[in-house]
Design an enzyme around this catalytic site. Structure first.
Site, PDB file in Angstrom:
ATOM      1  N   TYR A  93       0.962  -1.002  -0.023  1.00 47.63           N
ATOM      2  CA  TYR A  93      -0.096   0.086  -0.260  1.00 47.63           C
ATOM      3  C   TYR A  93       0.602   1.492  -0.154  1.00 47.63           C
ATOM      4  O   TYR A  93       0.461   1.879  -0.936  1.00 47.63           O
ATOM      5  CB  TYR A  93      -0.883   0.011   1.586  1.00 47.63           C
ATOM      6  CG  TYR A  93      -2.205   1.273   1.411  1.00 47.63           C
ATOM      7  CD1 TYR A  93      -2.812   1.720   0.562  1.00 47.63           C
ATOM      8  CD2 TYR A  93      -1.224   2.210   2.218  1.00 47.63           C
ATOM      9  CE1 TYR A  93      -3.558   2.959   1.165  1.00 47.63           C
ATOM     10  CE2 TYR A  93      -1.861   3.354   2.975  1.00 47.63           C
ATOM     11  CZ  TYR A  93      -2.847   3.285   1.689  1.00 47.63           C
ATOM     12  OH  TYR A  93      -3.497   4.797   2.633  1.00 47.63           O
ATOM     13  N   ALA A 129       3.874   1.800  -0.908  1.00 50.82           N
ATOM     14  CA  ALA A 129       4.594   1.833  -2.253  1.00 50.82           C
ATOM     15  C   ALA A 129       4.228   2.007  -3.078  1.00 50.82           C
ATOM     16  O   ALA A 129       3.998   3.115  -4.175  1.00 50.82           O
ATOM     17  CB  ALA A 129       5.389   0.446  -3.163  1.00 50.82           C
ATOM     18  N   LYS A 187       1.344   4.380  -2.401  1.00 50.52           N
ATOM     19  CA  LYS A 187       1.572   5.549  -2.579  1.00 50.52           C
ATOM     20  C   LYS A 187       2.453   6.258  -2.766  1.00 50.52           C
ATOM     21  O   LYS A 187       2.042   7.475  -3.106  1.00 50.52           O
ATOM     22  CB  LYS A 187       0.567   5.906  -0.869  1.00 50.52           C
ATOM     23  CG  LYS A 187      -0.600   5.631  -1.062  1.00 50.52           C
ATOM     24  CD  LYS A 187      -1.699   5.991  -0.986  1.00 50.52           C
ATOM     25  CE  LYS A 187      -3.014   6.078  -0.682  1.00 50.52           C
ATOM     26  NZ  LYS A 187      -4.110   6.586  -1.375  1.00 50.52           N
TER      27      LYS A 187
HETATM   28  N1  LIG Z   1      -8.922   8.135   6.446  1.00 49.84           N
HETATM   29  C1  LIG Z   1      -7.325   8.295   6.225  1.00 49.84           C
HETATM   30  O1  LIG Z   1      -6.807   8.058   7.476  1.00 49.84           O
HETATM   31  C2  LIG Z   1      -6.464   7.866   4.989  1.00 49.84           C
HETATM   32  C3  LIG Z   1      -5.250   8.408   4.955  1.00 49.84           C
HETATM   33  C4  LIG Z   1      -4.410   8.162   4.190  1.00 49.84           C
HETATM   34  C5  LIG Z   1      -4.853   8.405   3.035  1.00 49.84           C
HETATM   35  N2  LIG Z   1      -5.738   8.250   2.890  1.00 49.84           N
HETATM   36  C6  LIG Z   1      -6.739   7.824   0.897  1.00 49.84           C
HETATM   37  O2  LIG Z   1      -7.519   9.467   1.330  1.00 49.84           O
HETATM   38  C7  LIG Z   1      -8.400   8.952   0.481  1.00 49.84           C
HETATM   39  C8  LIG Z   1      -9.408   9.168   1.018  1.00 49.84           C
HETATM   40  O3  LIG Z   1      -9.788   7.774   2.006  1.00 49.84           O
HETATM   41  P1  LIG Z   1     -11.485   7.567   2.769  1.00 49.84           P
HETATM   42  O4  LIG Z   1     -10.583   7.406   3.890  1.00 49.84           O
HETATM   43  O5  LIG Z   1     -12.284   8.996   2.638  1.00 49.84           O
HETATM   44  O6  LIG Z   1     -11.676   6.920   2.056  1.00 49.84           O
HETATM   45  P2  LIG Z   1     -13.454   6.053   2.457  1.00 49.84           P
HETATM   46  O7  LIG Z   1     -13.118   4.593   1.894  1.00 49.84           O
HETATM   47  O8  LIG Z   1     -14.020   6.646   3.301  1.00 49.84           O
HETATM   48  O9  LIG Z   1     -14.349   7.142   0.948  1.00 49.84           O
HETATM   49  C9  LIG Z   1     -13.321   6.588  -0.432  1.00 49.84           C
HETATM   50  C10 LIG Z   1     -14.761   6.271  -1.339  1.00 49.84           C
HETATM   51  O10 LIG Z   1     -14.239   5.482  -2.171  1.00 49.84           O
HETATM   52  C11 LIG Z   1     -15.372   4.558  -2.770  1.00 49.84           C
HETATM   53  N3  LIG Z   1     -14.661   3.564  -4.012  1.00 49.84           N
HETATM   54  C12 LIG Z   1     -13.516   2.597  -3.756  1.00 49.84           C
HETATM   55  N4  LIG Z   1     -13.747   2.314  -4.740  1.00 49.84           N
HETATM   56  C13 LIG Z   1     -13.851   2.533  -5.622  1.00 49.84           C
HETATM   57  C14 LIG Z   1     -13.625   2.432  -6.471  1.00 49.84           C
HETATM   58  N5  LIG Z   1     -13.309   1.597  -7.480  1.00 49.84           N
HETATM   59  N6  LIG Z   1     -15.024   3.115  -7.426  1.00 49.84           N
HETATM   60  C15 LIG Z   1     -15.209   4.513  -7.254  1.00 49.84           C
HETATM   61  N7  LIG Z   1     -15.765   4.277  -5.951  1.00 49.84           N
HETATM   62  C16 LIG Z   1     -14.945   3.744  -4.681  1.00 49.84           C
HETATM   63  C17 LIG Z   1     -15.644   4.307  -1.533  1.00 49.84           C
HETATM   64  O11 LIG Z   1     -16.946   3.239  -1.876  1.00 49.84           O
HETATM   65  C18 LIG Z   1     -16.038   5.243  -0.575  1.00 49.84           C
HETATM   66  O12 LIG Z   1     -17.647   5.772  -0.631  1.00 49.84           O
HETATM   67  C19 LIG Z   1      -7.473   7.497   0.120  1.00 49.84           C
HETATM   68  O13 LIG Z   1      -7.038   7.899  -0.806  1.00 49.84           O
HETATM   69  C20 LIG Z   1      -7.378   7.488   1.182  1.00 49.84           C
HETATM   70  O14 LIG Z   1      -6.106   6.495   0.696  1.00 49.84           O
HETATM   71  C21 LIG Z   1      -7.041   8.006   3.630  1.00 49.84           C
END
Ligand SMILES: NC(=O)c1ccc[n+]([C@@H]2O[C@H](COP(=O)([O-])OP(=O)(O)OC[C@H]3O[C@@H](n4cnc5c(N)ncnc54)[C@H](O)[C@@H]3O)[C@@H](O)[C@H]2O)c1
Length: 283
Positions: A163, A165, A167
């Site tokens: 994961y 890598a 990112k």
């Molecule tokens: N929440 C954290 O702590 C955190 C930390 C670092 C990075 N991130 C990154 O931030 C971004 C958002 O994270 P989040 O926590 O808000 O996520 P989340 O899972 O709460 O929301 C993401 C949304 O994307 C949708 N989704 C997932 N796969 C999909 C696909 N293939 N096609 C279309 N929609 C899709 C999900 O249904 C969801 O509604 C992501 O890239 C995540 O890796 C999150």
């Protein structure tokens, strides 16, 4: 200074967490908002919220890992809006895959690749003609691509090697694409969040209440992230506030990366040592 009124934005994964906060914040600035969301119930919920807020919107149930579905979405955007100014590649997920790299499988690598990196290629590739069309129009000149990475792309994440890598790879994608597209007025930047309370990462719920005071001593700004934090960064990167910013990253992390291993002891002193009562470097 924002100049967002009337702009057209696509937010992937806009049905929950940071994506939804970004979609709603854009709507609040007069942006016409397109959401690509895989979960039909979440898609419906954000559509209702955008309708209620009188935001011109197009919410589609789309799996952004599927090039055919993304091409169909590009066609709908072309028909309805005729171009695209802002693209937020927000989808990303650790997919509950946690453990030593030595125990990981090629199937898991592929799952993580699809949902953390490949969709950015698919969506950006499909939307670029629309963004070029908008940016070539002198009255609309300028576009913004915002890739959501993770603070884990900027430090090690034991148990999440693959994961992390993918990112980290988003940084390279962002930098190179920014250089390629600069002449066309399309900027490309990254938001790298630290742990943020969302549907995917319910960090406050997951933290035993008796240890919650740890958070305020560990993260310099004293709390985990909330989706609104991502919305603020996205507004900045989408708007003219960042008109001369491209190829770079906002570490949306409450100062955690800067602090590295430093945190405050229960007595409020700074240390970068294991939790100890009376030894080590205490400042
Ligand atoms: N929440 C954290 O702590 C955190 C930390 C670092 C990075 N991130 C990154 O931030 C971004 C958002 O994270 P989040 O926590 O808000 O996520 P989340 O899972 O709460 O929301 C993401 C949304 O994307 C949708 N989704 C997932 N796969 C999909 C696909 N293939 N096609 C279309 N929609 C899709 C999900 O249904 C969801 O509604 C992501 O890239 C995540 O890796 C999150």
């Amino acid at each position: 200074m924002l100049n967002l009124e009337g702009k057209i934005a696509l937010v992937t994964g806009g049905g929950a967490g940071m994506g939804r906060a970004i979609a709603e914040a854009f709507g609040g600035q007069g942006v016409r908002v397109i959401v690509a969301e895989i979960d039909p119930a979440r898609a419906e919920a954000v559509r209702v919220a955008l309708d209620d807020a009188k935001v011109d919107n197009l919410v589609e149930v789309v799996d952004v890992r599927d090039a055919g579905q993304v091409a169909a979405l590009a066609g709908k955007i072309a028909d309805r809006f005729g171009g695209l100014d802002i693209l937020v590649n927000n989808v990303g997920d650790f997919m509950g895959i946690v453990g030593p790299f030595a125990n990981s499988t090629p199937e898991q690598w592929d799952i993580l690749y699809q949902v953390n990196l490949k969709h950015m290629f698919i969506v950006t590739h499909a939307m670029l003609p629309l963004m070029r069309k908008s940016s070539a129009d002198s009255s609309r000149r300028g576009g913004s691509i915002i890739n959501v990475s993770s603070i884990e792309g900027f430090r090690g994440i034991p148990g999440g090697v693959v994961y992390g890598a993918f990112k980290a790879a988003i940084t390279g994608f962002t930098q190179s694409l920014a250089v390629e597209l600069g002449r066309e007025g399309i900027r490309v930047n990254t938001i790298a969040p630290e742990t943020t309370d969302t549907e995917q990462v319910q960090v406050t719920n997951w933290t035993n209440p008796k240890y919650r005071d740890h958070t305020e001593r560990w993260i310099p700004l004293g709390r985990f992230g909330v989706p609104r934090d991502a919305a603020g960064c996205a507004i900045f990167l989408a708007s003219d506030l960042s008109a001369w910013v491209t190829g770079t990253t906002i570490h949306m992390d409450g100062g955690a990366l800067a602090a590295a291993g430093w945190y405050r002891t229960p007595a409020g002193q700074w240390t970068n040592m294991p939790v100890i009562a009376d030894k080590g470097l205490i400042f």
